[in-house]
Write a protein that holds these residues in place. Structure first.
Motif, PDB file in Angstrom:
ATOM      1  N   UNK A 203       7.865 -32.311  55.107  1.00 32.99           N
ATOM      2  CA  UNK A 203       8.809 -32.206  56.223  1.00 32.99           C
ATOM      3  C   UNK A 203       8.101 -31.773  57.487  1.00 32.99           C
ATOM      4  N   UNK A 204       7.053 -30.951  57.343  1.00 35.45           N
ATOM      5  CA  UNK A 204       6.473 -30.353  58.558  1.00 35.45           C
ATOM      6  C   UNK A 204       5.055 -30.830  58.836  1.00 35.45           C
ATOM      7  N   UNK A 205       4.297 -31.250  57.744  1.00 33.92           N
ATOM      8  CA  UNK A 205       2.885 -31.581  58.007  1.00 33.92           C
ATOM      9  C   UNK A 205       2.838 -32.699  59.042  1.00 33.92           C
ATOM     10  N   UNK A 206       2.040 -32.550  60.072  1.00 27.37           N
ATOM     11  CA  UNK A 206       1.924 -33.593  61.081  1.00 27.37           C
ATOM     12  C   UNK A 206       3.047 -33.500  62.103  1.00 27.37           C
ATOM     13  N   UNK A 207       4.209 -33.064  61.674  1.00 29.08           N
ATOM     14  CA  UNK A 207       5.336 -32.978  62.636  1.00 29.08           C
ATOM     15  C   UNK A 207       5.145 -31.708  63.465  1.00 29.08           C
ATOM     16  N   UNK A 208       5.020 -30.598  62.758  1.00 27.47           N
ATOM     17  CA  UNK A 208       4.868 -29.335  63.506  1.00 27.47           C
ATOM     18  C   UNK A 208       3.911 -28.464  62.680  1.00 27.47           C
ATOM     19  N   UNK A 209       2.632 -28.609  62.915  1.00 30.90           N
ATOM     20  CA  UNK A 209       1.638 -27.955  62.047  1.00 30.90           C
ATOM     21  C   UNK A 209       1.766 -26.442  62.050  1.00 30.90           C
ATOM     22  N   UNK A 210       2.177 -25.890  63.188  1.00 34.90           N
ATOM     23  CA  UNK A 210       2.283 -24.415  63.253  1.00 34.90           C
ATOM     24  C   UNK A 210       3.240 -23.950  62.148  1.00 34.90           C
ATOM     25  N   UNK A 211       4.409 -24.628  62.092  1.00 31.25           N
ATOM     26  CA  UNK A 211       5.395 -24.217  61.077  1.00 31.25           C
ATOM     27  C   UNK A 211       4.863 -24.498  59.687  1.00 31.25           C
ATOM     28  N   UNK A 212       4.102 -25.589  59.561  1.00 35.87           N
ATOM     29  CA  UNK A 212       3.560 -25.915  58.224  1.00 35.87           C
ATOM     30  C   UNK A 212       2.613 -24.813  57.786  1.00 35.87           C
ATOM     31  N   UNK A 213       1.789 -24.345  58.748  1.00 32.12           N
ATOM     32  CA  UNK A 213       0.815 -23.285  58.411  1.00 32.12           C
ATOM     33  C   UNK A 213       1.560 -22.051  57.900  1.00 32.12           C
ATOM     34  N   UNK A 214       2.615 -21.663  58.614  1.00 31.48           N
ATOM     35  CA  UNK A 214       3.347 -20.449  58.185  1.00 31.48           C
ATOM     36  C   UNK A 214       4.097 -20.732  56.887  1.00 31.48           C
ATOM     37  N   UNK A 215       4.575 -21.971  56.766  1.00 34.94           N
ATOM     38  CA  UNK A 215       5.246 -22.293  55.490  1.00 34.94           C
ATOM     39  C   UNK A 215       4.250 -22.148  54.356  1.00 34.94           C
ATOM     40  N   UNK A 216       3.020 -22.587  54.622  1.00 32.26           N
ATOM     41  CA  UNK A 216       1.972 -22.466  53.590  1.00 32.26           C
ATOM     42  C   UNK A 216       1.826 -21.002  53.187  1.00 32.26           C
ATOM     43  N   UNK A 217       1.682 -20.132  54.196  1.00 28.65           N
ATOM     44  CA  UNK A 217       1.489 -18.700  53.880  1.00 28.65           C
ATOM     45  C   UNK A 217       2.700 -18.202  53.090  1.00 28.65           C
ATOM     46  N   UNK A 218       3.913 -18.521  53.592  1.00 26.81           N
ATOM     47  CA  UNK A 218       5.096 -17.926  52.944  1.00 26.81           C
ATOM     48  C   UNK A 218       5.272 -18.449  51.532  1.00 26.81           C
TER      49      UNK A 218
END
Lengths: 302, 1043, 232, 119, 84
Positions: free
Chosen positions: B504-519
């Motif tokens: 859903x987020x990779x490529x679309x909004x990497x910042x959110x993907x990064x935090x999603x990864x951490x969470x």
């Protein structure tokens, strides 16, 4: 591929020169200090004998892996610092692997050796080692401040963090050495140099070594040999660092040798005069004049 | 449709006929009685359904065959239908709850009860002023009568006070009625509202009608009589009082409020605010459960009064907000009173007994959370709409005071929850007979139904947003399964969610993907140690998944409301996790207070931010035009309570240290990043170009630097391992805050690197130390020592984590430091930069301390036989170590995507790469080459030393200076206690608990204020009457002379 | 002393409040809209000579219903509350001679007067409540005169309940037959002034009278002595 | 001289004030209940005097009244007072029963002895 | 009716009512106070007559002065009996 092999050869040669010069310097300095004290001091070739003896004897005991790794970390830190230090300006043969990292790498790499030695001494289980390490770390934190302030001041002055470019900017006579162009930052750096070399007034950290039951008695044989070689290399490399920063680097080996000896001599000169500081005193000392100088240096370039 | 008049006919008919049954035939009487109550509820329900299905319009019911001004009429609109059903359901369930009392007292009590419910129904329906007076009398006499059920001295006094107070109030109301009739020429409310006669007659007429109605709602200084009723009577009476009678009188005030005109509304709002704040403050020092509940329900009434008072400004939202507050108060308060009835002990601590009844405990915690206005319960949505409306009309003071009041209320409510969940000092048992528990279950089910309704109402179209919450709710149901199975389910669920985030987020909004990864991925890793736990581990998985779903929803939130709900759900989840620790009541409580305080400041900030903008999308943060400085500052404070910056950090050491060994990494490595994510959103809102010397980012810069310094210094002097790591988290978060507030490309890059590093190494550290604590059963480092021999693998991972933490070259920590240096020099923030570097170097102190004290030195006798940490602790650690190794050897692999992310916001002077060397305008750094050189060098020297000393003999650490004679007390040789004594002497003063004392002082002074306020309730019935008269006269004088 | 002063100030403040309302008041010249409606076509519609009764029973019937239920409520609260009080059993001594003979004489007159009052409540002043009160005073006098006999509680309770239920039934009849709840045009209104007129009002008032009488006696007797505690 | 309703208004209001004064100052419970009855009486007088019209008779249409609208006083306040009086009685009765029960507990009629529920 | 006689009567009755009220509040013996309160409501019922409200007058007389006084005395006697 072949220039890497050549590179390794020249760096190794550089290491040998620095090692021997390091040992020679210690013997010369010890002789001078003895002379001041009215003694003859050790023979000039004493360090070489110590090394040969130490590497000759077989290590008898170990307190576990970490005890092992202490000296290894230490020597890796010393040699590593040497590898990333550009010795001779303008001569690619003698600038080792400086292209891999700049001043900050050097700044932080010193900690590599320190942490390793601390852990090794800790593993040794000797209570005094823990005290020594805690003193060393505490003192070191305050030594770092004027040093960092000075580094930042220089970085802004020369608008670069790479040591080679700094040395390049200082070429052409004493007039544009940093000591002349930016005296306050240099003063701060020199003050912190005293702390970094852990010589005379600030050598409380190594004090336990002098007592017979200190950690070094645990480190004997080849471990102690490794520590001795590292001490020699570290002193010269740090002197080279300050040479490059403040005294316009060296164009050839002779200039390097003279300058490093004089730099090291400053610490010895001060060391002989002052008694040993307690930890709170040294911490408060470094938070006093050197810190103010450092802040002054920063404000000037703000 | 049955005309509502039958409510009166049935109730009175059966009440009168109950007179026939003497004591003998109880059966028929009680069956008739319950029949009547069900009939009443049925009629109300029928009307409600008619209105809900939409085809029904407001109906006016005439009595005695004549048109209203000449006769009494009842009105049955949508509001009336809703309120009637609430009152009748409360009546029916209350009657079920009081089944034993009815059996004991027989027909007489049934008559009183029936008339009470009928009285309240007619109060809501009647459109005639005098009729309202009569039925108000009926309700108050019946309620005073009900107070006599418990029939001991105290409740009779409470009844007497209630009766005398309501008598005086109705006397005033009677005077008001005759004035209104005389000047307004009618008793029909609809006509009175329009009649100019009343306005012409001056303020006293409308005052004398509205003031008694306000007094009926027990306004703050004059409500001693109300409180005693809550405290001393049977809990079911308390439930009726706070559920049904408050609802009825609130609606009456709403009906007659227009009489007072503009000033009238203001007066109601101000008196409501005084009540809300006053009774909340007085509630602080309460130890008697029901009296505290009384204070809380009076505070809620105060809030409803505020909403009614702000009607001119809120417009048609008034009913919706008032309803959401009332319905929550109705459901939750009645449930809590009935629970109090089951426990029937007065001290707050005695609620610990609920631990033996998990379902009741769940309901209890749910009710309290609903009451304190946390999402997803209706009261939150009410408060949200109220705050937004207040912000849109630009009165900031109201927002501040309302939020302050709700924070104070949360204080004493959550202190109570803490006892309920954790307290073990109970020595009695309770009988949960079915007829007492069924009403509570129904109320609980009602509350959950309303949660569903509100969520559907607000997020009907984006229902996918709440899938994670649904999954967490599912775990509540599956809580009876064994822990290991639940762990698997949880991990699979999280994995699915991670996949969703991925595509859903990779490529679309990497910042959110990064935090999603951490969470999410971080969450999975920290869940793995859960396999070590056996048994059911009740309450852990629902709470953990609540937290993680909150974090996930935080990422996918598109507007302020979703963001805030996610934030609160995460806070509730983490609170329930932290409180599981052995002695963590105090810390979890302080954590909850700070989070709620932060959340409310953030809510105020959001309200200011969205006022003046069309929607409430997240982009609203970028064009705040109503008090932008204050809004940004408030939102920043809100986020900083989560990143524990200086001043808001005192909850962190306790909360993280006292949490269970596998909860600490979750809370520390992952939860703190939520605050960082928030701050990033805020800074994006502030925008790059405005931020060159934006006052907020400058102050945050300084704050970040100081937090780093104090955090690391604090960590250096800790004796408890987990507290040391907690303090170090504060320091690291200070770093991250500082990095992001630099507001340049490099600054953000350093910040993101630091966030990634911190998430990794803090998780390793807490898991490693968690493993050690799991084995040695102690937190204190001086009791450990020499564990390297017993737990070598843990030592390796912790060593790696420490090297990354200290930022020593080969590992990825150095990347952060290097970026830091460049960013600081380019931004010319030299002084703050130096403080941060000084803090970085202090990091060495505690890095060495934790390694030395825990792993090196002498092995204690009692640890001789401990084994390596369980495999489940080690797996996540090694996985994270792999990540660190990858990041160290190939920094470009991670820093380049970070760079692309940030260049969207900060295009200028980015980091440039040429085959492996990172170049900035100042310096250069080649991670891979540095790493290779060091590893080869290390390898050669290690190999050489290993070869020369092969045949070496292993010596135990005791055979050192004492030549084999082991000293009698090994602790003396393990110099781990007060390690940095010298340093402490020199710089210890910086870490003196200055800020903790400030917060303690604030806490004590509010409690003293609360104690001072509640002193006015002297218990003397006469003083309460004096309060009522004084209140009326003073308010009249104020209004009279202020016009 | 200061306490008294503050109280005085409060009462003065309250007085000032009343004064602001009443200062400019002087009696109206003519009836307002509602009362003039009652005065004109109220008579024909309800057919009660005594307009107050018309207002009390039909126009504002719900108030009266409320009021009756208040008395009923007070009686039942006293019922379950005082009854459970386990006070000491006081020996009932006999009443004085004068009281005995006077009560024998007075009782019938008061009873008769009470019944008269609530039967033609719609014609002359008075009504259910006044009649009931008079009835109660008669019964209490009888009880005072010879306390030994005691009062048969159940009679009062039954009369109360029956009259209450009848009142409600009349109300419901109002919906079924006439315009609305408690409408009095269930039976023909008849001409103003004669006994059987104003629809159902007299019947309502009879039952209200009996109910109030019964309730007031039971309230008083409950207060007088607490009969054997029969609550298990 | 003064109009009739002015006199009764003054009496009614002063009765209310007296009742309130008694309510606030008297310590004896019975006296408090008595003060309540005084306040009620005052209010009733107030209500009736507000409903009084000059030179008009009772709202009962017997032989003497031919055109009711001009001759009768306002019946509605009277209806209200009727109900209010009975309610007043109800409340007084209930209050007295409370007082009896309170007196039994503490054997005293002083209101300041009943302070079990405070703060 | 507004005749002069009525007005004077009203003033007298009014003053009497206030005097009885003061007695009711301040008299030491409770029984006297109760009787005084009965007298107050009697005066009130006379005032109601003057204000041409016969219905209310009857109620006030019957309930106000009659029944409430009885209730007060019964309550007083009950309290006295509990006392000793």
């Amino acid at each position: 591929m072949e220039n890497i092999a050549a590179k390794l050869l020249w760096t190794f040669l550089g290491l040998l020169i620095v090692l021997n010069w390091g040992m020679l310097k210690t013997s010369i300095v010890r002789k001078i200090v003895a002379r001041v004290g009215g003694r003859y001091g050790i023979r000039w070739y004493q360090p070489w004998i110590n090394l040969i003896k130490l590497y000759g004897t077989r290590g008898q005991l170990s307190h576990g892996v970490m005890f092992y790794l202490g000296p290894v970390f230490r020597i890796a830190g010393g040699v590593g610092l040497f590898l990333f230090m550009p010795l001779i300006f303008g001569d690619p043969r003698w600038s080792n692997f400086a292209f891999a990292g700049d001043l900050i790498l050097l700044l932080y790499f010193k900690f590599f050796g320190m942490l390793g030695m601390a852990l090794g001494a800790g593993e040794g289980g000797h209570p005094y080692s823990a005290i020594g390490v805690s003193r060393g770390l505490s003192q070191y934190t305050t030594v770092e401040i004027p040093f960092t302030l000075g580094i930042i001041a220089l970085a802004v002055q020369y608008d670069t963090l790479s040591l080679t470019e700094m040395v390049a900017a200082q070429q052409g006579g004493i007039a544009n050495w940093t000591i002349v162009t930016n005296p306050i930052a240099s003063a701060a750096l020199l003050f912190s140099m005293l702390g970094i070399f852990m010589h005379a007034p600030f050598d409380l950290v190594k004090a336990p070594n002098e007592i017979p039951i200190g950690p070094p008695t645990e480190y004997h044989g080849s471990y102690l040999g490794v520590l001795r070689t590292n001490a020699a290399i570290m002193h010269i490399t740090e002197a080279v660092l300050f040479m490059n920063l403040l005294f316009g680097g060296a164009n050839n080996w002779i200039e390097l040798i003279i300058k490093t000896f004089l730099i090291y001599f400053i610490t010895v000169f001060i060391g002989v005069v002052f008694p040993r500081f307690r930890i709170e005193q040294s911490v408060r000392f470094f938070l006093g004049v050197p810190l103010i100088l450092g802040i002054l240096a920063i404000i000037l370039i703000m | 449709m049955v005309t509502p008049i039958y409510i009166i006919a049935i109730a009175l008919g059966i009440a009168f006929s109950l007179g026939f049954f003497s004591k003998g035939s109880k059966g028929i009487a009680s069956s008739l009685f319950y029949l009547a109550l069900t009939a009443l509820t049925a009629i109300a329900g029928q009307w409600l359904i008619a209105f809900l299905t939409g085809d029904q319009s407001t109906v006016e019911v005439f009595t005695s065959g004549f048109k209203p001004p000449f006769s009494i009429s009842l009105q049955m609109g949508f509001e009336e239908a809703v309120l009637l059903s609430m009152i009748n359901i409360a009546g029916l369930l209350g009657a079920v709850y009081l089944f034993d009392q009815f059996k004991k007292y027989g027909a007489h009590l049934m008559i009183t009860y029936l008339l009470l419910i009928m009285g309240l129904d007619v109060i809501v329906m009647t459109r005639d002023l005098f009729n309202l007076f009569v039925f108000l009398e009926i309700a108050s006499i019946a309620m005073a009568g009900m107070a006599l059920i418990t029939n001991e001295g105290k409740s009779v006094q409470a009844g007497f006070k209630y009766l005398t107070a309501t008598a005086i109030i109705s006397a005033f109301f009677l005077i008001g009625i005759i004035f209104a009739y005389n000047f307004g020429d009618s008793l029909y409310i609809n006509e009175l509202l329009m009649s100019e006669g009343i306005l012409k007659a001056g303020m006293v007429v409308s005052f004398l009608i509205i003031m008694p109605l306000i007094l009926e709602l027990k306004p703050f200084p004059a409500n001693g009589w109300g409180l005693d009723m809550y405290q001393a009577t049977h809990p079911a009476v308390g439930a009726l009082l706070s559920g049904a009678s408050v609802t009825a009188s609130a609606y009456v005030l709403y009906k007659l409020a227009p009489l007072g005109g503009e000033i009238g509304y203001q007066v109601i709002a101000i008196l409501g605010l005084i009540t809300f704040l006053g009774s909340n403050l007085a509630g602080l020092k309460q130890s008697h459960t029901r009296r505290m509940l009384g204070y809380s329900s009076i505070a809620q009434t105060g809030l409803v009064m505020i909403v009614i008072g702000l009607q001119p400004m809120l417009g048609e939202m008034t009913l919706w907000i008032a309803f959401s507050i009332l319905i929550t108060n109705f459901l939750a308060k009645s449930g809590l009173f009935w629970l109090a009835g089951i426990i029937n002990k007065d001290e707050l601590k005695s609620w610990g007994i609920l631990r033996k009844h998990p379902i009741l405990l769940f309901l209890f915690v749910m009710f309290v959370i609903a009451l304190s206005g946390l999402p997803p319960f209706p009261a939150f949505f009410g408060k949200w709409e109220l705050i937004m409306a207040l912000a849109n009309s630009g009165n900031a003071w109201w927002i501040g005071l309302i939020l302050l009041g709700s924070l104070i209320e949360a204080v004493y409510l959550f202190r109570w929850v803490g006892y309920g969940i954790k307290d073990k000092s109970f020595d009695f048992s309770i009988n949960c007979s079915t007829y007492k528990t069924i009403p509570i279950y129904i109320m609980g089910a009602g509350l959950i139904a309303f949660v569903g309704y509100y969520l559907n109402h607000y997020f009907g179209d984006v229902v996918w947003y709440f899938i994670p919450l649904a999954f967490a709710a599912l775990m509540f149901i599956l809580d009876f399964l064994p822990a290991k199975l639940k762990n698997i389910i949880a991990i699979i669920g999280m994995g699915g969610y991670a996949y969703y985030m991925y595509d859903h987020f990779l490529g679309v909004d990497n910042l959110r993907f990064f935090f999603a990864l951490i969470f999410i991925v971080g969450g999975i890793l920290t869940l793995i140690p859960g396999f070590t736990k056996s048994g059911k581990r009740l309450g852990f998985y629902p709470a953990a998944l609540l937290m993680f779903s909150g974090l996930g929803m935080l990422i996918s939130a598109t507007d302020l409301l979703q963001f805030f709900i996610a934030w609160e759900i995460m806070t509730i989840g983490s609170y329930l996790l932290i409180i599981r620790g052995k002695n963590s009541i105090k810390h979890a409580f302080s954590y909850m207070l700070f989070s709620l305080g932060g959340a409310f400041t953030m809510l105020a900030g959001f309200a200011f931010a969205q006022s003046g903008n069309p929607g409430i999308g997240l982009e609203v943060l970028s064009n705040m035009n109503y008090l932008p400085g204050l809004a940004a500052a408030l939102i920043a404070i809100g986020f900083m309570t989560k990143t524990a910056s200086l001043g808001l950090h005192i909850w962190l050491p306790g909360a993280h240290a006292e949490a269970e060994s596998d909860v600490s990494p979750m809370v520390s490595a992952i939860l703190l990043k939520a605050g960082v994510f928030g701050i990033i959103l805020l800074f994006i809102g502030i925008g790059a170009e405005a931020a060159t010397n934006h006052p907020l980012t400058y102050t945050l810069g300084w704050l970040g630097a100081l937090t780093a310094l104090i955090g690391n210094l604090g960590a250096a002097f800790q004796e408890d391992a987990k507290r040391l790591l907690a303090w170090s988290s504060i320091g690291q978060l200070g770093y991250i805050l500082f990095a992001f507030s630099i507001m340049t490309h490099l600054g953000w890059l350093a910040g993101l690197t630091y966030t990634a590093n911190h998430a990794a190494f803090k998780a390793i550290l807490f898991l490693g130390i968690g493993g050690v604590v799991f084995r040695t059963k102690t937190h204190n480092m001086y009791e450990m020592g020499g564990l390297i021999k017993k737990m070598p693998l843990t030592f390796i991972t912790v060593l790696f984590a420490i090297i990354t933490l200290a930022g020593i070259p080969p590992l990825s920590g150095f990347a952060g430091k290097w970026l830091f240096y460049n960013a600081v020099i380019m931004k010319e923030w030299y002084l703050q930069g130096t403080i941060v570097f000084f803090a970085g170097i202090i990091a060495f102190l505690y890095s060495f301390r934790i390694l030395y004290a825990v792993f090196l030195g002498h092995l204690k006798d009692k640890h001789r036989k401990i084994k390596e940490a369980p495999i489940w602790y080690l797996i996540p650690q090694f996985l994270l170590m792999g990540f660190i190794m990858l990041f160290s050897m190939q920094p470009e692999l991670i820093l380049r995507p970070f760079g692309d992310m940030i260049s969207a916001y900060f295009p200028t002077d980015a980091l440039t790469w040429d085959n492996g060397t990172a170049l900035t305008s100042l310096g250069y750094w080649n991670g891979f080459r540095v790493g290779v050189i060091i590893f080869i060098l290390f390898g050669i020297l290690f190999g050489w030393l290993f070869l020369t000393s092969r045949k070496v003999k292993k010596i135990k650490s005791f055979n050192i200076v004492y030549a084999g004679e082991a000293p009698e007390r090994p602790e003396t040789t393990h110099m781990a206690h007060n390690l940095f004594a010298g340093y402490n002497k020199a710089l210890g003063f910086l870490v003196a608990p200055g800020i903790t004392n400030i917060w303690k002082w604030i806490d004590e002074s509010t409690h003293d204020l609360g104690d001072f306020i509640r002193r006015i309730y002297t218990g003397n019935a006469q003083t309460y009457l004096v309060h009522i008269v004084a209140y009326t006269v003073i308010v009249f004088m104020l209004i009279n002379f202020s016009i | 002393m200061i306490k008294k002063l503050t109280f005085l100030a409060l009462i003065a403040g309250f007085g000032y409040m009343l004064w602001t309302g009443l200062a400019k008041y002087n009696a109206a010249e003519s009836l307002n809209r509602i009362s003039s409606y009652y005065a004109q076509d109220g008579l024909e519609e309800v057919g009660a000579a005594n307009l107050v009764t018309a207002v009390v029973v039909t126009y504002r019937g719900l108030d009266t219903l409320g009021e009756v239920s208040i008395l009923f409520l007070t009686a039942s609260i006293l019922g379950f509350f005082l009854v459970s009080g386990k006070g000491p059993k006081i020996p009932l001594q006999d009443s004085s001679e004068i009281l005995k003979t006077a009560s024998k004489l007075l009782e019938p007159i008061i009873l008769l007067f009470g019944i008269y009052v609530f039967i033609n409540g719609h014609l002359t002043p008075g009504g259910g409540f006044q009649g009931g009160a008079i009835l109660a005073s008669a019964l209490i006098l009888a009880y005072l005169a010879n306390p030994k006999e005691g009062i048969n509680k159940s009679i009062f309770r039954i009369t109360e309940s029956i009259s209450g239920v009848v009142f409600i039934l009349i109300g419901i009849l109002g919906i079924v037959l006439a315009g609305g709840f408690l409408d009095n045009r269930i039976i023909p209104v008849g001409s103003i002034g004669d006994l059987i007129s104003a629809g159902i009002i007299p019947i309502i008032y009879i039952f209200v009278g009996m109910k109030v009488g019964a309730e007031l006696t039971s309230i008083v007797t409950n207060l007088k002595h607490s009969p054997k505690n029969n609550v298990e | 001289m003064m109009a009739l309703e002015h006199i009764t208004l003054i009496i009614g209001s002063s009765l209310i004030l007296l009742g309130l004064w008694g309510l606030i100052t008297q310590k004896n419970l019975i006296k408090i209940v008595i003060s309540f009855t005084l306040v009620d009486a005052g209010i009733h007088i107030l209500m009736i005097s507000l409903g009084y019209l000059k030179n008009r008779t009772a709202p009962i249409v017997d032989g003497t009244i031919d055109n009711a609208v001009e001759q009768i006083v306002d019946p509605i306040p009277q209806a209200m007072v009727l109900t209010a009086i009975v309610i007043g009685l109800g409340i007084t009765a209930l209050m007295l029963s409370f007082v009896i029960r309170l007196a039994k507990d503490k054997n005293s009629l002083n209101v300041s002895n009943f302070k079990d529920l405070k703060w | 009716m507004e005749t002069n006689l009525n007005i004077i009567l009203a003033i007298v009755i009014g003053v009497l009512a206030l005097v009885f009220a003061i007695i009711a509040i301040y008299h030491k013996k409770l029984s006297v106070a109760i009787i005084a309160s009965g007298a107050v409501s009697l005066m009130a019922s006379i005032l109601f007559l003057l204000l041409s409200a016969p219905d209310v007058a009857m109620t006030e007389a019957a309930i106000g002065s009659g029944l409430s006084v009885i209730i007060f005395f019964y309550a007083l006697s009950k309290i006295r009996k509990q006392h000793d």
